[in-house]
Design an enzyme around this catalytic site. Structure first.
Site, PDB file in Angstrom:
ATOM      1  N   TYR A   1       4.054   6.559  10.027  1.00 11.76           N
ATOM      2  CA  TYR A   1       3.180   5.451   9.638  1.00 11.76           C
ATOM      3  C   TYR A   1       3.972   4.336   8.944  1.00 11.76           C
ATOM      4  O   TYR A   1       3.768   3.153   9.214  1.00 11.76           O
ATOM      5  CB  TYR A   1       2.051   5.948   8.725  1.00 11.76           C
ATOM      6  CG  TYR A   1       0.927   4.942   8.588  1.00 11.76           C
ATOM      7  CD1 TYR A   1      -0.127   4.919   9.501  1.00 11.76           C
ATOM      8  CD2 TYR A   1       0.928   3.991   7.567  1.00 11.76           C
ATOM      9  CE1 TYR A   1      -1.137   3.978   9.401  1.00 11.76           C
ATOM     10  CE2 TYR A   1      -0.074   3.049   7.457  1.00 11.76           C
ATOM     11  CZ  TYR A   1      -1.109   3.052   8.374  1.00 11.76           C
ATOM     12  OH  TYR A   1      -2.112   2.117   8.278  1.00 11.76           O
TER      13      TYR A   1
ATOM     14  N   HIS B   1       0.849  -1.195   0.000  1.00 17.22           N
ATOM     15  CA  HIS B   1       0.000   0.000   0.000  1.00 17.22           C
ATOM     16  C   HIS B   1       0.888   1.250   0.000  1.00 17.22           C
ATOM     17  O   HIS B   1       1.767   1.380   0.844  1.00 17.22           O
ATOM     18  CB  HIS B   1      -0.905   0.021   1.233  1.00 17.22           C
ATOM     19  CG  HIS B   1      -2.140  -0.801   1.056  1.00 17.22           C
ATOM     20  ND1 HIS B   1      -3.342  -0.472   1.627  1.00 17.22           N
ATOM     21  CD2 HIS B   1      -2.361  -1.932   0.352  1.00 17.22           C
ATOM     22  CE1 HIS B   1      -4.243  -1.383   1.280  1.00 17.22           C
ATOM     23  NE2 HIS B   1      -3.669  -2.278   0.521  1.00 17.22           N
TER      24      HIS B   1
ATOM     25  N   PRO C   1      -4.153   0.334  18.863  1.00 14.74           N
ATOM     26  CA  PRO C   1      -3.969  -0.155  17.487  1.00 14.74           C
ATOM     27  C   PRO C   1      -3.961   0.931  16.405  1.00 14.74           C
ATOM     28  O   PRO C   1      -3.582   0.649  15.273  1.00 14.74           O
ATOM     29  CB  PRO C   1      -5.153  -1.101  17.285  1.00 14.74           C
ATOM     30  CG  PRO C   1      -6.167  -0.666  18.282  1.00 14.74           C
ATOM     31  CD  PRO C   1      -5.426  -0.112  19.445  1.00 14.74           C
TER      32      PRO C   1
ATOM     33  N   LYS D   1       1.091  -0.277  15.099  1.00 14.02           N
ATOM     34  CA  LYS D   1       2.511  -0.374  15.441  1.00 14.02           C
ATOM     35  C   LYS D   1       2.872  -1.612  16.279  1.00 14.02           C
ATOM     36  O   LYS D   1       4.051  -1.934  16.420  1.00 14.02           O
ATOM     37  CB  LYS D   1       2.959   0.886  16.212  1.00 14.02           C
ATOM     38  CG  LYS D   1       3.011   2.118  15.347  1.00 14.02           C
ATOM     39  CD  LYS D   1       4.192   2.067  14.397  1.00 14.02           C
ATOM     40  CE  LYS D   1       4.114   3.074  13.281  1.00 14.02           C
ATOM     41  NZ  LYS D   1       4.245   2.521  11.955  1.00 14.02           N
TER      42      LYS D   1
ATOM     43  N   TYR E   1      -9.055   5.737   7.609  1.00 11.24           N
ATOM     44  CA  TYR E   1      -9.170   6.084   9.023  1.00 11.24           C
ATOM     45  C   TYR E   1     -10.228   7.174   9.114  1.00 11.24           C
ATOM     46  O   TYR E   1     -10.093   8.214   8.474  1.00 11.24           O
ATOM     47  CB  TYR E   1      -7.828   6.610   9.568  1.00 11.24           C
ATOM     48  CG  TYR E   1      -6.789   5.527   9.749  1.00 11.24           C
ATOM     49  CD1 TYR E   1      -6.003   5.097   8.685  1.00 11.24           C
ATOM     50  CD2 TYR E   1      -6.593   4.938  10.994  1.00 11.24           C
ATOM     51  CE1 TYR E   1      -5.044   4.106   8.862  1.00 11.24           C
ATOM     52  CE2 TYR E   1      -5.635   3.940  11.174  1.00 11.24           C
ATOM     53  CZ  TYR E   1      -4.866   3.523  10.111  1.00 11.24           C
ATOM     54  OH  TYR E   1      -3.917   2.536  10.289  1.00 11.24           O
TER      55      TYR E   1
HETATM   56  C1  PHB Z   1      -6.069  -4.068  10.854  1.00 11.97           C
HETATM   57  O1  PHB Z   1      -6.163  -4.310   9.638  1.00 11.97           O
HETATM   58  O2  PHB Z   1      -6.409  -4.896  11.700  1.00 11.97           O
HETATM   59  C2  PHB Z   1      -5.541  -2.745  11.280  1.00 11.97           C
HETATM   60  C3  PHB Z   1      -5.033  -1.878  10.329  1.00 11.97           C
HETATM   61  C4  PHB Z   1      -4.576  -0.642  10.701  1.00 11.97           C
HETATM   62  C5  PHB Z   1      -4.619  -0.271  12.031  1.00 11.97           C
HETATM   63  C6  PHB Z   1      -5.108  -1.142  12.986  1.00 11.97           C
HETATM   64  C7  PHB Z   1      -5.580  -2.379  12.610  1.00 11.97           C
HETATM   65  O3  PHB Z   1      -4.191   0.966  12.382  1.00 11.97           O
END
Ligand code: PHB
Ligand code: APR
Length: 392
Positions: free
Chosen positions: A387, A75, A295, A299, A203
Site C-alpha cells: 500500500y 496518513h 483503483p 496505484k 475500505y
Molecule cells: C480516492 O481518494 O479517490 C481514492 C483513494 C484510495 C483508493 C482509490 C481512490 O484506493
C-alpha cells in the site's frame, strides 16, 4: 506546415506528460508537450488522491511540492471494515516509518501546469489529428492546431497519452502484446464538501458490496460504492447514494457520516491492463498509455510517477553522459514494478468486492483469507508494504 525541432516530444499533458516535462526542464533537456484537450479540461479532471512516499519525493525533486507540503495530509494508517468491525492497518509501524499522503491528482496536475507556465515552456493544447511517425528511426509528430499544420522533428517520443491515446495504437501489432482483465462492476464516486467520516480511509467489504470512504481535505470527502455496470449515474440521487453508503458502514461510522450535496458524481469501470514492452525504438509508453489498474489501492498515479522516474533518468543519462543503458533497461524496469502493482490492485479488488458469480465456497475462502491477513502480523505487513509503495 510549421516545422519545429526538439529533443523529446511528449504526447499528453496528464500527470505523466507534465511531470516528465518538468523533470526534463530541470535537467535542461529541450522538449515540447502536445495535448488534444484544452488546459481547463485537463486541470478539472477528478481522479484518485493517494501518493506514495516515492511519488512525493519525485514531486519534490521536480520542484512542484510547495502546495503538496502545505495541503497534503500525511496518513499513517488505513481501516478495513469487514465482519462488521474496523481493523486498522498501521502502515507506518508495519513498514519502518513509511506513510502515504492524501493529495488529489487534480491538484498535482494543477501544480505541474502552473510550474510549466511560470517557466514559459512550450505546450500545444487542443491539438487535433495527432499522429506519430517513423519512431524506429527518425521520429516525427504531426498535428493541427488553430487550423495550422505542425510537424515536430524529434529524437524521442514519450507516449503519455493515456489509455485512449494514439501512441500505443501506432505500434505495429506484431511488436506489442497486451494483457487485460475487465471486472464485472464499477465504482460510483461522489465528491462533497463535508468533513470526512474518519481521519483515515476506510475500505469497506460488506454483503452489499464494496465501499470506500476517502477524502481530499478536512472539509472535502470522496466516497465510492461498488455498483453493477448496468447502473446509470442519473439514477443515483445524492440521497440514494448516502443511504446506500450508510447501509454498507458500521453503526459508529453511519452515525458520524455527514452528508451533503455532491459536487461531482460519476461511474468508472474497473480494469487491469498491461502493455509489453513499454519501449518501441525511440517511442516510450508511460502511465495509463501502458497500463491501467483498478483503483482499489490507488496505484494508478503512483505507477505513472515511477515510469516517469525511470524515463526521465534514462533520458538524462543519455543526454548528459551519452549512456543508452537507462533507455535499454526502461521497459524491463518499469514492467517489474508495474506487474507487482497490478497484482496488488487485482488482489485488493478481488478480496474486498462482491462478485455475483462467486460460489459459496469461493466466498468462504475469501473471507478466510481476509481474516488471515487482518489477524496475522505477516498478513498486515504484506498489505502495508504494498500500500505504501514498493521501492524503485
Ligand atoms: C480516492 O481518494 O479517490 C481514492 C483513494 C484510495 C483508493 C482509490 C481512490 O484506493
Ligand atoms: N494526442 C494528444 N494528447 C492525447 C491524445 C492524443 N491523441 N490522446 C489522449 N491525450 C491526452 C489526454 O487528453 C490526457 O490529457 O493524454 C493525456 C493522458 O493523461 P491521463 O489519462 O491522465 O494519463 P497519465 O498522464 O498517464 O496519468 C495517469 O491518470 O487515470 C489516471 O489512474 C491514472 O492516476 C493515473 C494517471
Amino acid at each position: 506546415m510549421d516545422i519545429l525541432k526538439t529533443k523529446v516530444a511528449i504526447i499528453g499533458a496528464g500527470p505523466s506528460g507534465l511531470l516528465l516535462g518538468q523533470l526534463l526542464y530541470k535537467a535542461g533537456i529541450d522538449h515540447i508537450i502536445v495535448e488534444r484537450q484544452s488546459e481547463e479540461y485537463v486541470a478539472s479532471r477528478i481522479r484518485a488522491g493517494i501518493l506514495e512516499q516515492v511519488t512525493v519525493d519525485l514531486l519534490e525533486q521536480a520542484g512542484v511540492d510547495e502546495n503538496l507540503k502545505n495541503k497534503g495530509l500525511p496518513h499513517s494508517g488505513i481501516e478495513i471494515l469487514t465482519f462488521k468491525q474496523k481493523h486498522r492497518i498501521d502502515l507506518t509501524n508495519l513498514t519502518e516509518g513509511k506513510q502515504v499522503t492524501v493529495y488529489g491528482q487534480t491538484e498535482v496536475t494543477k501544480d505541474l501546469m502552473t510550474a510549466r507556465k511560470n517557466s514559459g515552456l512550450q505546450s500545444f493544447y487542443m491539438a487535433q489529428d495527432v499522429r506519430i511517425n517513423n519512431f524506429y528511426d527518425q521520429p516525427e509528430v504531426e498535428f493541427v492546431v488553430d487550423g495550422r499544420a505542425v510537424k515536430i522533428e524529434c529524437e524521442f517520443i514519450a507516449g503519455c497519452d493515456g489509455y485512449h491515446g494514439i501512441c500505443r495504437a501506432s505500434v505495429p501489432s506484431d511488436q506489442i502484446k497486451t494483457f487485460e482483465k475487465v471486472y464485472p462492476f464499477g465504482w460510483l464516486g461522489i465528491l462533497a464538501d463535508v468533513p470526512p467520516v474518519s481521519d483515515e480511509l476506510i475500505y469497506v467489504q460488506s454483503e452489499r458490496g464494496f465501499a470506500l470512504c476517502s477524502m481530499r481535505s478536512h472539509t472535502r470527502s470522496r466516497y465510492y460504492l461498488q455498483v453493477p455496470l448496468t447502473e446509470k449515474v442519473e439514477d443515483w440521487s445524492d440521497e440514494k447514494f448516502w443511504e446506500e453508503l450508510k447501509n454498507r458502514l458500521d453503526p459508529e461510522s453511519r452515525e458520524k457520516l455527514v452528508t451533503g450535496e455532491s459536487i461531482e458524481k460519476s461511474i468508472a469501470p474497473l480494469r487491469s491492463f498491461v502493455t509489453e514492452p513499454m519501449r518501441f525504438g525511440k517511442l516510450f509508453l508511460a502511465g495509463d498509455a501502458a497500463h491501467i489498474v483498478p483503483p482499489t489501492g490507488a496505484k494508478g498515479l503512483n505507477l505513472a510517477a515511477s515510469d516517469i522516474a525511470y524515463l526521465s533518468q534514462a533520458l538524462i543519462e543519455f543526454y548528459h553522459d551519452g549512456s543508452e543503458k537507462g533507455i535499454n533497461e526502461y521497459s524491463e524496469k518499469c514492467l517489474k514494478r508495474v506487474w507487482k502493482a497490478e497484482r496488488f490492485s487485482w488482489w485488493m479488488t478481488h478480496l474486498l468486492h462482491r462478485f455475483e458469480t462467486e460460489t459459496e465456497f469461493e466466498h468462504k475462502i475469501k473471507q478466510a483469507e481476509l481474516s488471515y491477513i487482518l489477524d496475522s502480523q505477516a498478513g498486515r505487513t504484506t498489505l502495508a508494504e504494498n500500500y505504501v509503495g514498493l521501492p524503485y
